[in-house]
Design a protein around this motif. Structure first.
Motif, PDB file in Angstrom:
ATOM      1  N   ASP A 296       0.858  -1.178   0.000  1.00 42.83           N
ATOM      2  CA  ASP A 296       0.000   0.000   0.000  1.00 42.83           C
ATOM      3  C   ASP A 296       0.902   1.237   0.000  1.00 42.83           C
ATOM      4  N   ARG A 297       1.768   1.324  -1.005  1.00 40.84           N
ATOM      5  CA  ARG A 297       2.702   2.448  -0.996  1.00 40.84           C
ATOM      6  C   ARG A 297       2.987   2.875  -2.433  1.00 40.84           C
ATOM      7  N   ASP A 298       2.277   3.880  -2.878  1.00 39.98           N
ATOM      8  CA  ASP A 298       2.540   4.394  -4.218  1.00 39.98           C
ATOM      9  C   ASP A 298       3.269   5.712  -4.086  1.00 39.98           C
ATOM     10  N   LEU A 299       4.380   5.835  -4.808  1.00 43.21           N
ATOM     11  CA  LEU A 299       5.125   7.092  -4.742  1.00 43.21           C
ATOM     12  C   LEU A 299       4.420   8.118  -5.625  1.00 43.21           C
ATOM     13  N   LEU A 300       4.275   9.319  -5.086  1.00 39.31           N
ATOM     14  CA  LEU A 300       3.612  10.379  -5.845  1.00 39.31           C
ATOM     15  C   LEU A 300       4.579  10.981  -6.861  1.00 39.31           C
ATOM     16  N   LYS A 301       4.036  11.705  -7.802  1.00 40.44           N
ATOM     17  CA  LYS A 301       4.773  12.264  -8.944  1.00 40.44           C
ATOM     18  C   LYS A 301       6.101  12.922  -8.524  1.00 40.44           C
ATOM     19  N   PHE A 302       7.144  12.616  -9.276  1.00 40.08           N
ATOM     20  CA  PHE A 302       8.483  13.130  -8.975  1.00 40.08           C
ATOM     21  C   PHE A 302       8.856  14.339  -9.835  1.00 40.08           C
ATOM     22  N   GLY A 303       9.626  15.230  -9.248  1.00 41.28           N
ATOM     23  CA  GLY A 303      10.323  16.271  -9.980  1.00 41.28           C
ATOM     24  C   GLY A 303      11.750  16.299  -9.484  1.00 41.28           C
ATOM     25  N   ALA A 304      12.495  17.328  -9.859  1.00 43.47           N
ATOM     26  CA  ALA A 304      13.883  17.416  -9.399  1.00 43.47           C
ATOM     27  C   ALA A 304      14.201  18.854  -9.017  1.00 43.47           C
ATOM     28  N   HIS A 305      15.007  19.003  -7.964  1.00 43.35           N
ATOM     29  CA  HIS A 305      15.559  20.309  -7.627  1.00 43.35           C
ATOM     30  C   HIS A 305      17.038  20.223  -7.967  1.00 43.35           C
ATOM     31  N   TYR A 306      17.404  20.895  -9.065  1.00 49.80           N
ATOM     32  CA  TYR A 306      18.713  20.686  -9.659  1.00 49.80           C
ATOM     33  C   TYR A 306      19.320  22.049  -9.981  1.00 49.80           C
ATOM     34  N   LYS A 307      20.514  22.269  -9.528  1.00 45.95           N
ATOM     35  CA  LYS A 307      21.192  23.561  -9.726  1.00 45.95           C
ATOM     36  C   LYS A 307      20.277  24.710  -9.281  1.00 45.95           C
ATOM     37  N   ASP A 308      19.700  24.561  -8.076  1.00 44.84           N
ATOM     38  CA  ASP A 308      18.839  25.586  -7.456  1.00 44.84           C
ATOM     39  C   ASP A 308      17.585  25.912  -8.260  1.00 44.84           C
ATOM     40  N   THR A 309      17.172  25.002  -9.110  1.00 50.33           N
ATOM     41  CA  THR A 309      16.008  25.258  -9.961  1.00 50.33           C
ATOM     42  C   THR A 309      15.059  24.065  -9.879  1.00 50.33           C
ATOM     43  N   TRP A 310      13.749  24.354  -9.854  1.00 49.41           N
ATOM     44  CA  TRP A 310      12.783  23.246  -9.882  1.00 49.41           C
ATOM     45  C   TRP A 310      12.596  22.785 -11.320  1.00 49.41           C
ATOM     46  N   ILE A 311      12.768  21.488 -11.504  1.00 47.96           N
ATOM     47  CA  ILE A 311      12.638  20.919 -12.841  1.00 47.96           C
ATOM     48  C   ILE A 311      11.352  20.091 -12.888  1.00 47.96           C
ATOM     49  N   ASP A 312      10.549  20.351 -13.903  1.00 46.95           N
ATOM     50  CA  ASP A 312       9.367  19.520 -14.132  1.00 46.95           C
ATOM     51  C   ASP A 312       9.777  18.513 -15.216  1.00 46.95           C
ATOM     52  N   ASN A 313       9.620  17.237 -14.912  1.00 51.17           N
ATOM     53  CA  ASN A 313      10.041  16.217 -15.885  1.00 51.17           C
ATOM     54  C   ASN A 313       9.395  16.430 -17.255  1.00 51.17           C
ATOM     55  N   ALA A 314       8.143  16.934 -17.251  1.00 45.44           N
ATOM     56  CA  ALA A 314       7.404  17.082 -18.510  1.00 45.44           C
ATOM     57  C   ALA A 314       8.057  18.095 -19.440  1.00 45.44           C
ATOM     58  N   THR A 315       8.760  19.104 -18.881  1.00 44.15           N
ATOM     59  CA  THR A 315       9.353  20.144 -19.737  1.00 44.15           C
ATOM     60  C   THR A 315      10.885  20.089 -19.737  1.00 44.15           C
ATOM     61  N   TRP A 316      11.452  19.082 -19.097  1.00 49.02           N
ATOM     62  CA  TRP A 316      12.916  18.993 -18.968  1.00 49.02           C
ATOM     63  C   TRP A 316      13.605  18.934 -20.332  1.00 49.02           C
ATOM     64  N   SER A 317      13.003  18.259 -21.301  1.00 51.57           N
ATOM     65  CA  SER A 317      13.716  18.071 -22.584  1.00 51.57           C
ATOM     66  C   SER A 317      14.031  19.409 -23.253  1.00 51.57           C
ATOM     67  N   SER A 318      13.244  20.449 -22.950  1.00 44.01           N
ATOM     68  CA  SER A 318      13.527  21.754 -23.584  1.00 44.01           C
ATOM     69  C   SER A 318      14.014  22.787 -22.557  1.00 44.01           C
ATOM     70  N   HIS A 319      14.377  22.333 -21.369  1.00 37.07           N
ATOM     71  CA  HIS A 319      14.806  23.264 -20.318  1.00 37.07           C
ATOM     72  C   HIS A 319      16.211  23.804 -20.620  1.00 37.07           C
ATOM     73  N   PRO A 320      16.455  25.116 -20.351  1.00 39.42           N
ATOM     74  CA  PRO A 320      17.795  25.669 -20.639  1.00 39.42           C
ATOM     75  C   PRO A 320      18.919  24.971 -19.860  1.00 39.42           C
ATOM     76  N   LEU A 321      18.597  24.385 -18.702  1.00 42.86           N
ATOM     77  CA  LEU A 321      19.656  23.694 -17.943  1.00 42.86           C
ATOM     78  C   LEU A 321      19.997  22.328 -18.534  1.00 42.86           C
ATOM     79  N   ASN A 322      19.164  21.867 -19.465  1.00 33.49           N
ATOM     80  CA  ASN A 322      19.394  20.539 -20.048  1.00 33.49           C
ATOM     81  C   ASN A 322      20.488  20.620 -21.114  1.00 33.49           C
ATOM     82  N   LYS A 323      21.678  20.151 -20.773  1.00 34.43           N
ATOM     83  CA  LYS A 323      22.815  20.185 -21.708  1.00 34.43           C
ATOM     84  C   LYS A 323      23.121  18.779 -22.232  1.00 34.43           C
ATOM     85  N   THR A 324      22.193  17.862 -21.999  1.00 31.52           N
ATOM     86  CA  THR A 324      22.431  16.507 -22.504  1.00 31.52           C
ATOM     87  C   THR A 324      22.214  16.492 -24.018  1.00 31.52           C
ATOM     88  N   GLU A 325      22.539  15.356 -24.620  1.00 28.94           N
ATOM     89  CA  GLU A 325      22.535  15.315 -26.091  1.00 28.94           C
ATOM     90  C   GLU A 325      21.672  14.190 -26.644  1.00 28.94           C
TER      91      GLU A 325
END
Ligand code: FAD
Length: 491
Positions: A104-133
């Motif tokens: 009886d343990r479902d984890l609620l929706k995750f986000g990230a606090h990264y480089k002092d900024t709140w990241i929403d997974n849904a918009t991470w792919s176009s986030h300015p902090l996203n330098k991945t390739e």
């Protein structure tokens, strides 16, 4: 069959029996540690007519299966999740009349606090902090480690990790990801989110062992669950369809500690609590064990079922050891520390994701119970890797206020909405000094294949000696293997 008389004759001949021997207690097998591995071995040996004494350093049995009683009910601070493929654990629960209930343990929706900024997974792919390739860009920060680990896993069978044909993969995750050409930020995010001790200190083969075994668990389910939207790497998305009477993850009603407690009952007074072993003397025909309180026990065989973190602090005398000695001295352990909370759902006030990971000292915050709406929810602050190491240094007294202050700093809306239930730092537990074994890059090749070879009459059990399984099932597996080794050797 090995007899008591042959044991005494053999021990005396080997000079293992000292002058004080008559004051010592003698048995067929002295088992050190009353976790699941030691208890399983003791029960199997007992069934075959062996006398055992189980020496447990703590005041309770169970080791890493532990339940804290809190004002909000029992909380499993160690193992709790039982997969459908845990044959031995499920069998033991059935034998002892313990009830398995859907987790009886479902984890609620995750986000990230990264480089002092709140990241929403849904918009991470176009986030300015996203330098991945390339393909990396759409991977949520918290999923980077597990996705990349899974992407390159060539293992098919649960024991492939020990097959020398995969020996070239006995490298760190950083080395593997560099070889595969991943971007610097993808490697940095994998370092923050990878399962294991750290991206540099764990062999990829060790990580893949666990992943391959997890894949087997899934095959016992009703098809592969849809995990395309999974935003955290912690276990399965709970599949509630019933297969063979079980959902994908079960808990034990009343708390997981009921299992070791039930397993210790048939052993009666063979289980001795508060018996911390400090010295093991070995010869080819017998062994003697001394506890911190001065009591001594002799056995034709010794079975070590304690983590190597603590076995390396026990003095071992006798002929020098086989490759187990290297494993005992150098095998690294991971840690986790967890603060168990009840919270009012402050995420409804600040609009941020209920659960989140951080690149700061808080580690992760897990919001639990998506069925509770605006009512109080369970929650956990979970520290692993470097954050767990740092919190252990602080000590329990400072750790809890520190973590609460850090949560309030990151989520001001949580003020006044957080109640502490309990806290457990496995690295600070003197009988554990960590939460689970690891293998450093190179250690699968140097000793993992051979470390089970007995050291004179001492055999080894414990999750760190697993071959095929994981979690509690690996502890049970190891106890069974070690008991069979001893039975075969006793003839
Ligand atoms: C936080 C956490 C969560 C987990 N969650 C899950 C889960 O959900 N599902 C799952 O399957 N697994 C889980 N696990 C893993 C599982 O708990 C372990 O794999 C398993 O319990 C290990 O059993 P063991 O017998 O190998 O060792 P232990 O349980 O560590 O037993 C060793 C025993 O030896 C005793 N001991 C130590 N030193 C001495 C000494 N010198 N003398 C005498 N006695 C000594 C200890 O007190 C302990 O009782 C979790 C573990 C942790 C820490």
């Amino acid at each position: 069959m090995f007899t008591r008389r042959s044991f005494l004759a053999a021990s005396a001949a080997a000079g293992v029996l000292s002058k004080a021997a008559l004051a010592e207690e003698a048995t067929d097998v002295v088992i050190i540690g009353a976790g699941l591995s030691g208890l399983n071995a003791a029960n199997l040996l007992k069934e075959q007519g062996f006398k055992t004494i189980v020496l447990e350093g703590a005041q309770q049995v169970g080791g890493r299966v532990r339940t804290h009683q809190t004002a909000n009910g029992p909380i499993d601070v160690g193992a709790s999740q039982i997969g459908r493929s845990y044959a031995r654990v499920i069998d033991a629960c059935l034998q002892h009349g313990l009830k398995l209930i859907p987790e009886d343990r479902d984890l609620l929706k995750f986000g990230a606090h990264y480089k002092d900024t709140w990241i929403d997974n849904a918009t991470w792919s176009s986030h300015p902090l996203n330098k991945t390739e390339g393909e990396e860009r759409s991977i949520p920060p918290l999923m980077m480690g597990s996705r990349l680990v899974g992407k390159y896993n060539p293992l098919q069978n649960i024991d492939d990790w020990l097959d020398p044909k995969f020996a070239d993969y006995d490298v760190s995750l950083r080395t593997l990801l560099r070889q595969k050409g991943h971007s610097a930020q993808a490697i940095e995010l994998a370092a923050l989110s990878s399962p294991g001790i750290s991206i540099d200190e764990t062999s990829v083969l060790r990580i893949w062992q666990e992943e391959t075994r997890g894949n087997l668990d899934r095959r016992f389910g009703a098809g592969k669950p849809d995990e395309s939207h999974k935003d955290h790497p912690f276990g399965e998305v709970h599949n509630r369809s019933i297969v063979n009477g079980l959902t994908s993850t079960s808990n034990i009603e009343g708390g997981c500690h009921l299992l070791p407690l039930a397993m210790s009952k048939p052993l009666g007074d063979a289980v001795r609590l508060n018996k911390k072993v400090v010295h093991i003397e070995l010869s080819s025909t017998g062994g003697a064990v001394t506890c911190a309180d001065g009591s001594r026990y002799r056995g034709r065989f010794i079975l070590s079922a304690i983590p190597f973190t603590v076995l390396r602090k026990v003095k071992i005398s006798g002929p020098s050891g086989p490759s187990a000695a290297q494993a005992i001295a150098t095998m690294p352990y991971a840690n986790t520390a967890r603060l168990y909370l009840t919270v009012d759902p402050f995420w409804l006030d600040d609009g941020l994701p209920p659960s989140f990971s951080t690149d700061g000292p808080l580690g992760m915050f897990w919001g639990i119970d998506n069925h509770k709406g605006t009512g109080p929810h369970r929650a956990m602050i979970v520290l692993v890797g470097q954050t767990a190491r740092e919190i252990t240094k602080k000590g329990v007294e400072q750790a809890v206020p520190f973590l609460l202050a850090e949560l309030a700093r990151l989520r001001p809306a949580s003020a006044g909405k957080v109640r502490v239930n309990t806290y457990k730092d496995w690295g600070a537990d003197p009988l554990q000094l960590g939460c689970g074994f690891s293998l450093a890059p190179g250690q699968v090749n140097s000793f993992a294949r051979t470390m089970l070879e007995p050291w004179e009459v001492m055999h080894f059990a414990g999750e760190h000696t697993r071959r095929n399984d994981f979690g509690m099932e690996s502890a049970m597996e190891s106890g069974e293997r070690a008991a069979i080794e001893i039975m075969n050797r006793a003839g």
